[in-house]
Design a protein around this motif. Structure first.
Motif, short mmCIF file in Angstrom:
data_model
loop_
_atom_site.label_atom_id
_atom_site.label_comp_id
_atom_site.label_asym_id
_atom_site.label_seq_id
_atom_site.Cartn_x
_atom_site.Cartn_y
_atom_site.Cartn_z
N LEU A 149 0.83 -1.20 0.00
CA LEU A 149 0.00 0.00 0.00
C LEU A 149 0.87 1.26 0.00
CD1 LEU A 149 -2.80 -1.06 2.52
CD2 LEU A 149 -3.09 -0.64 0.06
N ASN A 150 1.97 1.19 0.73
CA ASN A 150 2.92 2.31 0.74
C ASN A 150 3.48 2.56 -0.65
OD1 ASN A 150 6.05 3.00 0.91
ND2 ASN A 150 5.04 4.03 2.62
N ARG A 151 3.85 1.49 -1.35
CA ARG A 151 4.40 1.65 -2.70
C ARG A 151 3.34 2.21 -3.66
NH1 ARG A 151 7.53 -0.30 0.60
NH2 ARG A 151 9.18 -1.80 0.15
N LEU A 152 2.12 1.77 -3.51
CA LEU A 152 1.04 2.20 -4.41
C LEU A 152 0.74 3.69 -4.27
CD1 LEU A 152 -1.42 -0.83 -4.17
CD2 LEU A 152 0.04 -0.21 -6.11
N GLY A 153 1.19 4.29 -3.18
CA GLY A 153 1.02 5.73 -3.03
C GLY A 153 1.74 6.54 -4.09
N SER A 154 2.68 5.92 -4.79
CA SER A 154 3.42 6.59 -5.87
C SER A 154 2.77 6.41 -7.23
CB SER A 154 4.86 6.06 -5.91
OG SER A 154 5.51 6.27 -4.67
N TYR A 155 1.61 5.75 -7.27
CA TYR A 155 0.92 5.47 -8.54
C TYR A 155 -0.43 6.16 -8.57
CZ TYR A 155 4.49 1.90 -9.27
OH TYR A 155 5.69 1.27 -9.44
N GLU A 156 -0.91 6.44 -9.78
CA GLU A 156 -2.23 7.02 -9.93
C GLU A 156 -3.30 6.02 -9.52
OE1 GLU A 156 -2.81 10.14 -10.76
OE2 GLU A 156 -0.66 10.57 -11.01
N GLN A 157 -4.49 6.53 -9.21
CA GLN A 157 -5.60 5.67 -8.85
C GLN A 157 -5.86 4.65 -9.96
OE1 GLN A 157 -7.29 5.61 -5.99
NE2 GLN A 157 -8.57 3.90 -6.67
N GLY A 158 -5.93 3.37 -9.57
CA GLY A 158 -6.19 2.32 -10.55
C GLY A 158 -4.96 1.80 -11.25
N GLU A 159 -3.80 2.40 -10.97
CA GLU A 159 -2.54 1.95 -11.56
C GLU A 159 -1.74 1.13 -10.56
OE1 GLU A 159 -1.59 5.44 -14.85
OE2 GLU A 159 -0.39 5.33 -13.01
N CYS A 160 -0.84 0.30 -11.09
CA CYS A 160 0.05 -0.49 -10.23
C CYS A 160 1.31 -0.80 -11.02
CB CYS A 160 -0.64 -1.77 -9.78
SG CYS A 160 -0.93 -2.98 -11.09
N PRO A 161 2.36 -1.25 -10.34
CA PRO A 161 3.58 -1.61 -11.06
C PRO A 161 3.35 -2.81 -11.97
CG PRO A 161 3.72 -2.26 -8.77
CD PRO A 161 2.50 -1.43 -8.89
N ASP A 162 4.20 -2.92 -12.99
CA ASP A 162 4.13 -4.07 -13.89
C ASP A 162 4.70 -5.32 -13.23
OD1 ASP A 162 3.20 -2.60 -16.26
OD2 ASP A 162 5.20 -1.69 -16.24
N LEU A 163 5.71 -5.12 -12.39
CA LEU A 163 6.46 -6.23 -11.79
C LEU A 163 6.59 -5.99 -10.29
CD1 LEU A 163 9.43 -6.21 -14.35
CD2 LEU A 163 7.35 -7.58 -14.52
N ILE A 164 6.46 -7.04 -9.50
CA ILE A 164 6.67 -6.95 -8.06
C ILE A 164 7.62 -8.06 -7.63
CG2 ILE A 164 5.63 -7.06 -5.76
CD1 ILE A 164 3.05 -5.99 -6.98
N LEU A 165 8.76 -7.66 -7.11
CA LEU A 165 9.71 -8.63 -6.53
C LEU A 165 9.31 -8.83 -5.08
CD1 LEU A 165 12.40 -10.27 -6.74
CD2 LEU A 165 13.52 -8.24 -5.81
N ALA A 166 8.55 -9.89 -4.80
CA ALA A 166 8.17 -10.25 -3.44
C ALA A 166 9.05 -11.40 -3.00
CB ALA A 166 6.69 -10.64 -3.38
N ALA A 167 9.75 -11.24 -1.89
CA ALA A 167 10.76 -12.22 -1.48
C ALA A 167 10.14 -13.57 -1.15
CB ALA A 167 11.56 -11.70 -0.30
N ILE A 168 8.98 -13.57 -0.44
CA ILE A 168 8.36 -14.84 -0.08
C ILE A 168 6.86 -14.78 -0.37
CG2 ILE A 168 10.09 -15.14 1.74
CD1 ILE A 168 7.76 -14.93 3.78
N ASP A 169 6.21 -15.91 -0.25
CA ASP A 169 4.79 -16.02 -0.59
C ASP A 169 3.91 -15.18 0.32
OD1 ASP A 169 5.40 -17.77 -2.65
OD2 ASP A 169 5.14 -19.55 -1.40
N ASN A 170 4.29 -15.01 1.59
CA ASN A 170 3.52 -14.13 2.47
C ASN A 170 3.46 -12.71 1.93
OD1 ASN A 170 2.90 -16.14 4.31
ND2 ASN A 170 3.76 -15.08 6.07
N GLN A 171 4.60 -12.22 1.45
CA GLN A 171 4.62 -10.87 0.90
C GLN A 171 3.84 -10.79 -0.41
OE1 GLN A 171 8.93 -10.37 1.00
NE2 GLN A 171 8.68 -8.76 2.52
N ALA A 172 3.91 -11.85 -1.21
CA ALA A 172 3.11 -11.89 -2.43
C ALA A 172 1.63 -11.81 -2.09
CB ALA A 172 3.42 -13.16 -3.22
N GLN A 173 1.21 -12.57 -1.06
CA GLN A 173 -0.18 -12.54 -0.63
C GLN A 173 -0.57 -11.15 -0.11
OE1 GLN A 173 -2.72 -14.26 -1.00
NE2 GLN A 173 -4.16 -13.78 0.65
N GLY A 174 0.33 -10.53 0.65
CA GLY A 174 0.07 -9.18 1.13
C GLY A 174 -0.08 -8.19 -0.01
N ALA A 175 0.78 -8.34 -1.03
CA ALA A 175 0.69 -7.47 -2.20
C ALA A 175 -0.64 -7.66 -2.93
CB ALA A 175 1.86 -7.74 -3.15
#
Length: 342
Positions: A227-253
């Motif tokens: 959610l902190n990272r998404l603050g840098s994106y316009e409403q409805g936008e998100c990054p193309d790629l997310i490097l999540a170290a483990i599955d818990n972080q992927a689930q959180g994302a």
């Protein structure tokens, strides 16, 4: 850490160590063998895999006739203190063989319990006690290679897209787990050149480890960070790629993106091959995860302990260097899991 891919070599004598579990004496000299082992693990309240590790280690220790006592504690500051107490209890109980996955390696090192008891043989399972030369063996996966594999997956997708640039955000683990920095370093060896050349654009500006590390491995912290990272994106936008170290972080994302109304998920990495990750991959929400061959890792750990019990070294051709001390390492296989893997 020096971590090169290697093939484990066992001395022939190790194959002879699968002796009768019911016999507590060495057949050759009738000397009593102390097979007591203390295994200290995080509990599975935050990360599912620790429950799997515990079962795998129970089976592997039993196979070698080792008398293992298991201690678990939550992956919290209180749990880290509890683990130090568990280590002290095991040592005070006269147990000479310790397997440990540190909740907070700094607290273990600060206790100096290992340093003060040089007759106790310590095997690190999955997580290395960094800066501690008083370790007998390490049984793990090549953590830097995990980062390489995750980054390579993202780069393969980027290059196949034909686009001149893509956006990227990074979710890494807490500094209490020394592996987290290794995952990051491995990934950034591959990703940093493209970030510096504006091929991968990190809109949040959070790139360095101190900027992307989490407070814990929890799903909740993964969601908060996303959610902190998404603050840098316009409403409805998100990054193309997310490097999540483990599955818990992927689930959180995934939870954070869903909360923000994102239906088409970006390419998200993971690690641990957790139940939720397998479902997310099948549902098209997560792109991949890394399976660390936990059953093999547990077998390696038990084999090492059995060698220590019988004073027969398990030979490897890789090691971690701490000062002038070389600590032998045995790695389990790493497997990239995608939708077609299930």
């Amino acid at each position: 850490m020096k971590k090169d891919f290697f093939k484990v070599l066992f001395v022939a004598a190790v194959a002879l160590l699968t002796v009768s579990c019911s016999d507590d004496k060495d057949k050759d000299n009738e000397v009593t063998v102390d097979r007591r082992v203390a295994v200290l693990l995080p509990d599975d309240s935050m990360i599912e895999r620790w429950g799997i590790d515990k079962k795998n280690l129970e089976n592997a220790m039993d196979r070698y006739g080792l008398d293992a006592t298991f201690y678990t504690a939550p992956e919290t500051a209180e749990g880290a203190n509890q683990q130090v107490e568990q280590l002290e209890k095991a040592i005070n109980d006269g147990i000479k063989y310790i397997v440990i996955t540190a909740i907070d390696y700094k607290k273990i090192n600060e206790s100096q319990l290992i340093e003060k008891n040089p007759d106790v043989k310590v095997v690190c399972h999955d997580r290395f006690l960094i800066d501690n030369p008083h370790i007998a063996y390490i049984s793990s996966a090549d953590t830097k290679a995990v980062g390489h594999m995750q980054a390579t997956f993202l780069l393969t997708y980027f290059r196949a897209s034909g686009k001149s640039s893509m956006t990227l955000e990074i979710l890494e683990g807490p500094e209490t787990d020394v592996n987290a920095k290794d995952y990051y370093d491995g990934a950034m060896e591959k990703l940093r050149p493209l970030i510096e050349n504006d091929k991968l654009i990190v809109k949040s500006g959070k790139i360095e480890y101190d900027q992307v590390k989490a407070n814990s491995w929890s799903v909740a912290d993964g969601k908060s960070d996303m959610l902190n990272r998404l603050g840098s994106y316009e409403q409805g936008e998100c990054p193309d790629l997310i490097l999540a170290a483990i599955d818990n972080q992927a689930q959180g994302a995934i939870q954070a993106l869903t909360e923000k109304g994102i239906n088409d998920m970006p390419i998200i990495t993971g690690q641990d091959n957790a139940t939720i990750a397998r479902q997310n991959i099948l549902d098209g929400k997560q792109a991949m995860t890394i399976d660390k061959s936990l059953e093999e890792m547990a077998f390696n750990t038990a084999l090492i302990v059995n060698g220590l019990v019988h004073n027969v070294p398990v030979q490897t051709i890789d090691y971690v260097t701490v000062g002038s001390t070389k600590i032998p390492v045995m790695y389990s296989k790493l497997i990239t899991m995608v939708k077609d893997s299930y």
